[in-house]
Design an enzyme around this catalytic site. Structure first.
Site, PDB file in Angstrom:
ATOM      1  N   ASP A 154       0.929  -1.498   0.468  1.00  0.00           N
ATOM      2  CA  ASP A 154      -0.069  -0.074  -0.089  1.00  0.00           C
ATOM      3  C   ASP A 154       0.946   1.432   0.426  1.00  0.00           C
ATOM      4  O   ASP A 154       1.800   1.363   1.366  1.00  0.00           O
ATOM      5  CB  ASP A 154      -0.532   0.099   0.402  1.00  0.00           C
ATOM      6  CG  ASP A 154      -1.889   0.913   1.311  1.00  0.00           C
ATOM      7  OD1 ASP A 154      -1.666   1.999   1.210  1.00  0.00           O
ATOM      8  OD2 ASP A 154      -2.745   0.900   1.074  1.00  0.00           O
ATOM      9  N   HIS A 155       1.076   2.116  -1.099  1.00  0.00           N
ATOM     10  CA  HIS A 155       2.193   2.427  -0.911  1.00  0.00           C
ATOM     11  C   HIS A 155       1.786   4.212  -0.181  1.00  0.00           C
ATOM     12  O   HIS A 155       2.952   4.973   0.298  1.00  0.00           O
ATOM     13  CB  HIS A 155       2.114   3.340  -2.480  1.00  0.00           C
ATOM     14  CG  HIS A 155       1.444   4.429  -2.932  1.00  0.00           C
ATOM     15  ND1 HIS A 155      -0.240   4.029  -3.618  1.00  0.00           N
ATOM     16  CD2 HIS A 155       1.341   5.495  -3.176  1.00  0.00           C
ATOM     17  CE1 HIS A 155      -0.454   4.960  -3.925  1.00  0.00           C
ATOM     18  NE2 HIS A 155       0.309   5.970  -3.761  1.00  0.00           N
ATOM     19  N   HIS A 214      -5.713   3.094   0.941  1.00  0.00           N
ATOM     20  CA  HIS A 214      -4.689   3.865   1.875  1.00  0.00           C
ATOM     21  C   HIS A 214      -5.755   4.553   3.058  1.00  0.00           C
ATOM     22  O   HIS A 214      -4.933   4.867   4.242  1.00  0.00           O
ATOM     23  CB  HIS A 214      -4.468   5.023   0.368  1.00  0.00           C
ATOM     24  CG  HIS A 214      -4.150   5.023  -0.838  1.00  0.00           C
ATOM     25  ND1 HIS A 214      -2.974   3.528  -0.722  1.00  0.00           N
ATOM     26  CD2 HIS A 214      -4.242   4.818  -1.569  1.00  0.00           C
ATOM     27  CE1 HIS A 214      -2.986   3.519  -2.422  1.00  0.00           C
ATOM     28  NE2 HIS A 214      -3.396   3.594  -2.668  1.00  0.00           N
TER      29      HIS A 214
HETATM   30  C1  BG6 Z   1      -3.443   4.446  -6.509  1.00  0.00           C
HETATM   31  C2  BG6 Z   1      -5.149   4.379  -7.004  1.00  0.00           C
HETATM   32  O1  BG6 Z   1      -3.330   4.048  -5.674  1.00  0.00           O
HETATM   33  O2  BG6 Z   1      -3.609   5.995  -5.509  1.00  0.00           O
HETATM   34  C3  BG6 Z   1      -5.266   6.394  -8.075  1.00  0.00           C
HETATM   35  O3  BG6 Z   1      -5.115   3.553  -7.524  1.00  0.00           O
HETATM   36  C4  BG6 Z   1      -4.943   6.887  -6.939  1.00  0.00           C
HETATM   37  O4  BG6 Z   1      -6.691   5.806  -8.193  1.00  0.00           O
HETATM   38  C5  BG6 Z   1      -3.501   6.933  -6.135  1.00  0.00           C
HETATM   39  O5  BG6 Z   1      -4.863   8.910  -8.348  1.00  0.00           O
HETATM   40  C6  BG6 Z   1      -3.012   8.216  -5.868  1.00  0.00           C
HETATM   41  O6  BG6 Z   1      -2.093   7.767  -4.789  1.00  0.00           O
HETATM   42  P1  BG6 Z   1      -0.701   9.799  -4.718  1.00  0.00           P
HETATM   43  O7  BG6 Z   1       0.210   9.016  -4.418  1.00  0.00           O
HETATM   44  O8  BG6 Z   1      -0.650  10.058  -5.880  1.00  0.00           O
HETATM   45  O9  BG6 Z   1      -1.655  10.534  -3.429  1.00  0.00           O
END
Ligand code: BG6
Length: 506
Positions: free
Chosen positions: A187-188, A250
Site C-alpha cells: 500500500d504505497h 490508503h
Molecule cells: C492509487 C490509486 O493507489 O493511488 C489512484 O489507484 C490514485 O487512483 C493514487 O490516484 C493516489 O496516490 P498518490 O500517491 O498520488 O496520492
C-alpha cells in the site's frame, strides 16, 4: 534510512513481472535507480524485467532510461551512473501460454544466483494487472522458483482482491506457495514520508498520547482529494471506484495509524496487530446506516485551470451510464474505550478542487470559556493538521492574543514544515518500500488478515452501492468539493470539511 553498506544487504535479484508496464516505468525503475545512485542498493544486484513483449536487453534499457528521465524525482539521469546501473538490467520475455519462457526466466535467475553466491535473495514483483496475480504465483511455484523460503519474496501490488471473497482466495493461494514472511502486500501510502512520521509523531513524543482519546478529541477527518480525473485509467477504474481504489486501502490505513493503540515495540507484527485491532473495532455498517453515513459521487464535466474537462461518463473506456463512484465520504466509529463516539470522517474523490491529503484532528472546546464572545474574534477549537501532500507539514492551530493594548484572541498556527526544517530530498514511497523488501522488513506492508478486515468493513457499502443504480450521477461538477450530500454528512454533526487555504498549496 541507513546505507546498504551498513545494512550489509545480501545480493539481490529483482524480477519484475510487468517490466514493460506503467508501474515499472513511473515508479519502480526510478526508485531502483535513485536507491542505486544514493548508495542503498546491495553491492551485487540484478534487475530482470519480464513481460509478453519480445525485447532485447538494449531496447528494454533504453525504455527504462527514458522513463527514469521523465519520472524520477532526481531529474534526468547522470550518464555515467546510468551506464553502471544499466549493466544490472536484463530482459527476458514470459508468456503463460508458452511455459518454456518460464524455463528461460529460471535460467536467467539461476545464472545470477551462481554468480552472486548462495546468500542471494530473489524478489518477484507482481507489477501486472490483478487478474494475473494468481497465475504468476502458480507459475513461480510450478517452475520451482520460490522454494528457498529464506531467500525468495513476492511483492503484490494493489488492488489485493476485488472484494472480500477474492481477497480471501488470493490469500489462500499465496499461503499455499509462500509463508506470510515472504509476502509483501504493497500500500504505497505507508511508504510516504509523512505517513511514516505519524508513528514517530505519536509514539516518540510524550505530549500527545495523554490527549489522544475521546476525552480530548472531538472528531477526526481524513481527506485525500485529487484534481486529476480518471484520465486513461477508465478500463481499470470502472470496475473499481473510489471505495475500492482508495478507501479500502490508503484511507483505512491512515485511519489505523491515527486510531491504533501504542505498540510495545517498533516491530512489524506488533504494529500490524495494533492496526488490525482498529479495523476490527470499527462499527460495522448495515444497509440502513450506509444510507445515513456514506455518500457517493461521480464527477460531471467542468473547467479546470481554463481547460474544459469531460465528465466521468465521457472518459475513455467508461460506460455512458456508469454507476461507478469517483467520490466517497464516509463516517466511521471505532467502538473501543479510546474512541467511543468520536466520528472519523473519510473523504476522497477525483476531479476535486485541490490535490491534497490531510489528516485533521479536532480537539474539544475548552470546558469553560472565560473570554467574552467579542474577545475571541474567530474562535476555533484546537486543531492538529497533518498534511501528507503536496505540502508536507504538521500544524497545530491554537488561540493566541493578538499584539496590542486590547485583549483580542485569534487562531494562529505552529508549523513544522519539512522543507524549512530539512535540506535533504524526500525519498519517494517506492524507494522506501523497495529497500524494506530487500531488508526483509514487513512493517510498512499489509498482512493478509489486515487486508481481509478492511474488505469486510467496506463490503456492506460496496454491496449497497452496487446493487442500486445512483439516480443523480453525475452529482458534482469538476473542480468542486464533491456532492452537497458530503457537506451535509459532516454538517449534520456541526462540523465542516477542513481544507488547507489555497495559498498553502505549492
Ligand atoms: C492509487 C490509486 O493507489 O493511488 C489512484 O489507484 C490514485 O487512483 C493514487 O490516484 C493516489 O496516490 P498518490 O500517491 O498520488 O496520492
Amino acid at each position: 534510512m541507513k546505507s546498504s553498506t551498513a545494512l550489509n544487504l545480501n545480493p539481490t535479484i529483482f524480477v519484475i513481472f510487468g517490466g514493460t508496464g506503467d508501474l515499472n516505468k513511473r515508479k519502480l525503475a526510478p526508485a531502483l535507480y535513485n536507491l542505486f545512485t544514493e548508495g542503498y542498493m546491495p553491492k551485487k544486484f540484478a534487475v530482470i524485467g519480464t513481460g509478453r513483449t519480445e525485447f532485447i536487453d538494449q531496447t528494454f534499457k533504453e525504455e527504462l532510461k527514458d522513463a527514469v528521465n521523465e519520472f524520477s524525482r532526481s531529474g534526468k539521469v547522470d550518464k555515467e551512473k546510468w551506464d553502471d546501473f544499466a549493466k544490472t538490467i536484463h530482459y527476458t520475455p514470459t508468456d503463460f501460454t508458452k511455459p518454456k519462457t518460464f524455463e528461460t526466466l529460471k535460467s536467467a535467475v539461476e545464472k545470477y544466483q551462481k554468480e552472486f553466491g548462495k546468500e542471494t535473495q530473489v524478489i518477484y514483483y507482481l507489477a501486472v494487472a490483478p487478474k494475473f496475480f494468481s497465475m504468476t504465483a502458480e507459475y513461480l511455484h510450478k517452475y520451482k522458483l520460490t522454494q528457498d523460503e529464506d531467500n525468495s519474496r513476492i511483492v503484490v501490488e494493489k488492488p489485493f482482491g476485488h472484494n472480500l471473497e477474492s481477497a480471501k482466495e488470493l490469500n489462500k493461494l499465496l499461503g499455499c506457495i509462500f509463508t506470510e514472511k515472504q509476502i509483501y502486500r504493497i500500500d504505497h501510502y505507508l511508504g510516504k514520508e509523512t505517513v511514516q512520521n505519524m508513528m514517530a509523531f505519536r509514539f516518540a513524543n510524550a505530549l500527545f498520547e495523554p490527549l489522544w482519546n475521546r476525552s480530548y478529541i472531538d472528531h477526526v477527518q481524513i481527506s485525500v482529494t485529487e484534481q486529476l480525473g480518471v484520465e486513461d485509467r477508465g478500463g481499470y477504474y470502472e470496475g473499481a471506484g473510489a471505495l475500492r481504489d482508495m478507501i479500502q486501502n490508503h484511507l483505512l490505513q491512515l485511519l489505523c495509524l491515527v486510531g491504533m493503540e501504542v505498540p510495545i515495540k517498533f516491530e512489524a507484527d506488533e504494529l500490524r496487530d495494533r492496526k488490525v485491532e482498529v479495523l476490527k473495532a470499527i462499527r460495522p455498517f448495515s444497509a440502513e446506516n450506509v444510507r445515513f453515513n456514506a455518500v457517493r459521487g461521480q464527477y460531471g464535466k467542468g473547467w479546470v485551470e481554463g481547460k474544459e474537462v469531460p465528465s466521468y461518463r465521457h472518459e475513455t473506456s467508461v460506460d455512458e451510464h456508469s454507476n461507478t463512484e469517483t467520490f466517497a465520504a464516509i463516517k466511521f466509529y471505532i467502538d473501543n474505550w479510546r474512541w467511543q463516539n468520536v466520528p472519523f470522517y473519510l473523504r476522497t474523490g477525483k476531479r476535486l478542487n485541490q490535490t491534497s491529503s490531510l489528516i485533521t484532528i479536532q480537539f474539544r472546546d475548552v470546558p469553560h470559556q472565560i473570554f467574552d464572545a467579542d474577545v475571541a474574534e474567530n474562535w476555533q477549537q484546537n486543531r492538529l493538521i497533518i498534511s501528507i501532500q503536496p505540502e508536507m507539514s504538521i500544524r497545530m492551530q491554537m488561540q493566541a492574543k493578538r499584539p496590542g493594548v486590547d485583549m483580542v484572541l485569534n487562531p494562529v498556527d505552529m508549523v513544522f514544515d519539512y522543507k524549512g526544517t530539512y535540506e535533504t530530498d524526500t525519498p519517494e514511497a517506492y524507494e522506501t518500500l523497495l529497500l524494506d523488501v530487500m531488508m526483509g522488513d514487513q512493517t510498512l506492508f499489509m498482512r493478509g488478515d489486515q487486508v481481509e478486515a478492511a474488505w469486510e468493513l467496506v463490503m456492506p457499502i460496496l454491496n449497497a452501492w452496487e446493487s442500486k443504480q445512483s439516480i443523480n450521477f453525475p452529482n458534482y461538477p469538476a473542480d468542486s468539493w464533491g456532492p452537497e450530500e458530503a457537506e451535509a454528512l459532516i454538517a449534520r454533526d456541526g462540523f465542516h470539511w477542513y481544507n488547507l487555504p489555497l495559498k498553502e498549496q505549492k
